[in-house]
Design a protein around this motif. Sequence first.
Motif, PDB file in Angstrom:
ATOM      1  N   SER A  61       0.720  -1.135  -0.048  1.00  0.00           N
ATOM      2  CA  SER A  61       0.008  -0.022   0.060  1.00  0.00           C
ATOM      3  C   SER A  61       0.887   1.245   0.134  1.00  0.00           C
ATOM      4  CB  SER A  61      -0.958   0.008   1.197  1.00  0.00           C
ATOM      5  OG  SER A  61      -2.043   1.138   1.231  1.00  0.00           O
ATOM      6  N   PRO A  62       1.620   1.477  -1.144  1.00  0.00           N
ATOM      7  CA  PRO A  62       2.478   2.637  -1.110  1.00  0.00           C
ATOM      8  C   PRO A  62       1.929   3.891  -0.697  1.00  0.00           C
ATOM      9  CG  PRO A  62       1.935   1.794  -3.316  1.00  0.00           C
ATOM     10  CD  PRO A  62       1.417   0.924  -2.561  1.00  0.00           C
ATOM     11  N   VAL A  63       0.763   4.317  -1.247  1.00  0.00           N
ATOM     12  CA  VAL A  63       0.249   5.524  -0.717  1.00  0.00           C
ATOM     13  C   VAL A  63       0.214   5.904   0.746  1.00  0.00           C
ATOM     14  CG1 VAL A  63      -1.825   6.959  -1.043  1.00  0.00           C
ATOM     15  CG2 VAL A  63      -1.174   5.899  -3.095  1.00  0.00           C
ATOM     16  N   LEU A  64      -0.274   4.959   1.202  1.00  0.00           N
ATOM     17  CA  LEU A  64      -0.604   4.961   2.931  1.00  0.00           C
ATOM     18  C   LEU A  64       0.810   4.515   3.610  1.00  0.00           C
ATOM     19  CD1 LEU A  64      -3.844   3.339   3.227  1.00  0.00           C
ATOM     20  CD2 LEU A  64      -3.532   5.750   3.287  1.00  0.00           C
ATOM     21  N   THR A  65       1.537   3.695   3.095  1.00  0.00           N
ATOM     22  CA  THR A  65       2.880   3.558   3.726  1.00  0.00           C
ATOM     23  C   THR A  65       3.913   4.382   3.737  1.00  0.00           C
ATOM     24  OG1 THR A  65       3.485   1.556   2.349  1.00  0.00           O
ATOM     25  CG2 THR A  65       2.030   0.995   4.170  1.00  0.00           C
ATOM     26  N   GLY A  66       4.066   4.517   2.356  1.00  0.00           N
ATOM     27  CA  GLY A  66       5.227   5.457   1.838  1.00  0.00           C
ATOM     28  C   GLY A  66       6.221   4.588   1.316  1.00  0.00           C
ATOM     29  N   VAL A  67       6.066   3.233   1.297  1.00  0.00           N
ATOM     30  CA  VAL A  67       6.954   2.222   1.033  1.00  0.00           C
ATOM     31  C   VAL A  67       6.192   1.420  -0.316  1.00  0.00           C
ATOM     32  CG1 VAL A  67       8.104  -0.222   1.701  1.00  0.00           C
ATOM     33  CG2 VAL A  67       7.859   1.827   3.198  1.00  0.00           C
ATOM     34  N   ASP A  68       7.080   1.219  -1.180  1.00  0.00           N
ATOM     35  CA  ASP A  68       6.463   0.492  -2.529  1.00  0.00           C
ATOM     36  C   ASP A  68       7.220  -0.770  -2.840  1.00  0.00           C
ATOM     37  OD1 ASP A  68       5.332  -0.346  -4.758  1.00  0.00           O
ATOM     38  OD2 ASP A  68       6.133   1.346  -6.049  1.00  0.00           O
ATOM     39  N   MET A  69       6.582  -1.774  -2.415  1.00  0.00           N
ATOM     40  CA  MET A  69       6.972  -3.047  -2.850  1.00  0.00           C
ATOM     41  C   MET A  69       6.724  -3.486  -4.205  1.00  0.00           C
ATOM     42  SD  MET A  69       6.316  -5.296   0.702  1.00  0.00           S
ATOM     43  CE  MET A  69       4.620  -5.411   0.602  1.00  0.00           C
ATOM     44  N   THR A  70       8.131  -3.186  -4.860  1.00  0.00           N
ATOM     45  CA  THR A  70       7.864  -3.512  -6.255  1.00  0.00           C
ATOM     46  C   THR A  70       7.892  -4.946  -6.695  1.00  0.00           C
ATOM     47  OG1 THR A  70      10.154  -3.560  -6.546  1.00  0.00           O
ATOM     48  CG2 THR A  70       9.447  -1.333  -6.568  1.00  0.00           C
ATOM     49  N   PRO A  71       7.411  -5.129  -8.045  1.00  0.00           N
ATOM     50  CA  PRO A  71       7.163  -6.410  -8.517  1.00  0.00           C
ATOM     51  C   PRO A  71       8.270  -7.323  -8.330  1.00  0.00           C
ATOM     52  CG  PRO A  71       6.150  -4.919  -9.980  1.00  0.00           C
ATOM     53  CD  PRO A  71       6.851  -4.197  -8.964  1.00  0.00           C
ATOM     54  N   ASN A  72       9.782  -6.607  -8.509  1.00  0.00           N
ATOM     55  CA  ASN A  72      10.867  -7.442  -8.023  1.00  0.00           C
ATOM     56  C   ASN A  72      11.175  -7.815  -6.659  1.00  0.00           C
ATOM     57  OD1 ASN A  72      11.566  -7.281 -10.753  1.00  0.00           O
ATOM     58  ND2 ASN A  72      13.146  -5.280 -10.426  1.00  0.00           N
ATOM     59  N   ILE A  73      10.651  -6.943  -5.807  1.00  0.00           N
ATOM     60  CA  ILE A  73      10.627  -7.338  -4.454  1.00  0.00           C
ATOM     61  C   ILE A  73       9.560  -8.244  -3.961  1.00  0.00           C
ATOM     62  CG2 ILE A  73      10.229  -6.285  -2.012  1.00  0.00           C
ATOM     63  CD1 ILE A  73      11.346  -3.865  -2.948  1.00  0.00           C
ATOM     64  N   ILE A  74       8.381  -8.432  -4.602  1.00  0.00           N
ATOM     65  CA  ILE A  74       7.393  -9.261  -4.197  1.00  0.00           C
ATOM     66  C   ILE A  74       7.842 -10.698  -4.632  1.00  0.00           C
ATOM     67  CG2 ILE A  74       4.999 -10.010  -4.966  1.00  0.00           C
ATOM     68  CD1 ILE A  74       5.067  -7.734  -3.005  1.00  0.00           C
ATOM     69  N   VAL A  75       8.532 -10.727  -5.903  1.00  0.00           N
ATOM     70  CA  VAL A  75       9.096 -12.053  -6.408  1.00  0.00           C
ATOM     71  C   VAL A  75      10.026 -12.534  -5.342  1.00  0.00           C
ATOM     72  CG1 VAL A  75      10.382 -13.103  -8.093  1.00  0.00           C
ATOM     73  CG2 VAL A  75       8.693 -11.493  -8.810  1.00  0.00           C
ATOM     74  N   ARG A  76      10.908 -11.695  -4.809  1.00  0.00           N
ATOM     75  CA  ARG A  76      12.047 -11.999  -3.787  1.00  0.00           C
ATOM     76  C   ARG A  76      11.344 -12.774  -2.767  1.00  0.00           C
ATOM     77  NH1 ARG A  76      16.887  -8.528  -2.280  1.00  0.00           N
ATOM     78  NH2 ARG A  76      17.173 -10.399  -1.114  1.00  0.00           N
ATOM     79  N   LEU A  77      10.101 -12.003  -2.214  1.00  0.00           N
ATOM     80  CA  LEU A  77       9.374 -12.447  -1.146  1.00  0.00           C
ATOM     81  C   LEU A  77       9.001 -13.791  -1.188  1.00  0.00           C
ATOM     82  CD1 LEU A  77       7.781  -9.200   0.331  1.00  0.00           C
ATOM     83  CD2 LEU A  77       9.813 -10.162   1.009  1.00  0.00           C
ATOM     84  N   CYS A  78       8.552 -14.003  -2.192  1.00  0.00           N
ATOM     85  CA  CYS A  78       7.775 -15.365  -2.568  1.00  0.00           C
ATOM     86  C   CYS A  78       8.656 -16.853  -2.799  1.00  0.00           C
ATOM     87  CB  CYS A  78       6.977 -15.325  -3.827  1.00  0.00           C
ATOM     88  SG  CYS A  78       5.527 -14.239  -3.851  1.00  0.00           S
TER      89      CYS A  78
END
Length: 295
Positions: free
Chosen positions: A137-154
């Motif tokens: 939720s980048p608008v609310l948190t100020g942190v954008d988990m980009t697709p590359n980050i999501i892939v790493r988390l998975c």
Amino acid sequence: MGEFQGLVAFSVTPTRPDESIDEDRWCTHIDTLIEAGVDGVAIFGSTGSIGSFTEAERRRVAEVITKHVARRVPVAIGTGAITTAEAVRLSEHAEKSGADAILVVPITYWPLNEAELCAHYRAIAAATHVPIFAYNSPVLTGVDMTPNIIVRLCEDGRVQYLKESARDLLRIPHIKEATDGRLRIFGGRDDSIVEALRLGATGWTSGAVNIVPRACRRLFTLANGSQELSATHLLQRRLTPLMSFLMDKGHVSVCHTALEILGRPVGAPRRPILPLAGKDRVQLEAILRTLEEDL
């Protein structure tokens, strides 16, 4: 353990006049959502004012809500916190309480880089066994988990669900392809859920469902059908003023105010968040009048 799919309600957090959490009213509200046909419930998401409550309060509610739902639908417990240590403690407790997943949004004052985000999620994964529902939720948190980050988390298989609330809907098919379909992606923006589903999201994590649960249930069903395009677009157009108002004025304030207007009060948000007043409340009342047949 229940799997998340379909329409998942991100519940408001009901309060009493002294701002304490109203557990009885919360249970009644969740019963209403389940009776309307939601496929899952999440507590302490953004619509649930996640940053407004203490660790002790969140632990207590995790126990109360999971016991009350009693496996009727899967329950995700929001365990995001500003420190990794607190997020780990909340996640461990949510698992012990019977949560079907832990909902983890990166709450932070400082911008986090990719290494920090991955370390945060992996620490939570190492301490628990239940699936992780990542929440971008980048608008609310100020942190954008980009697709590359999501892939790493998975990579280790622990992050099984994603609530994607970034404005760029084209991230959905990109993430889906990059994770070989292993990640179940939920559209996180009420105002563009039909488009998100068409682009490959398999579910809808909704705040608007608190206000119009039956209409949201119908919209999700229609949007997943192949023969109801005109009906889908008609209902979507009818709901668009409410969805846009939610995004513009904030889900917490709008949901609490709308439920009070509709005679299903859940108390005021915990301050500093305030209910709507003045012109904003008048506008919301007008929007709700146009949706009377959908309530």
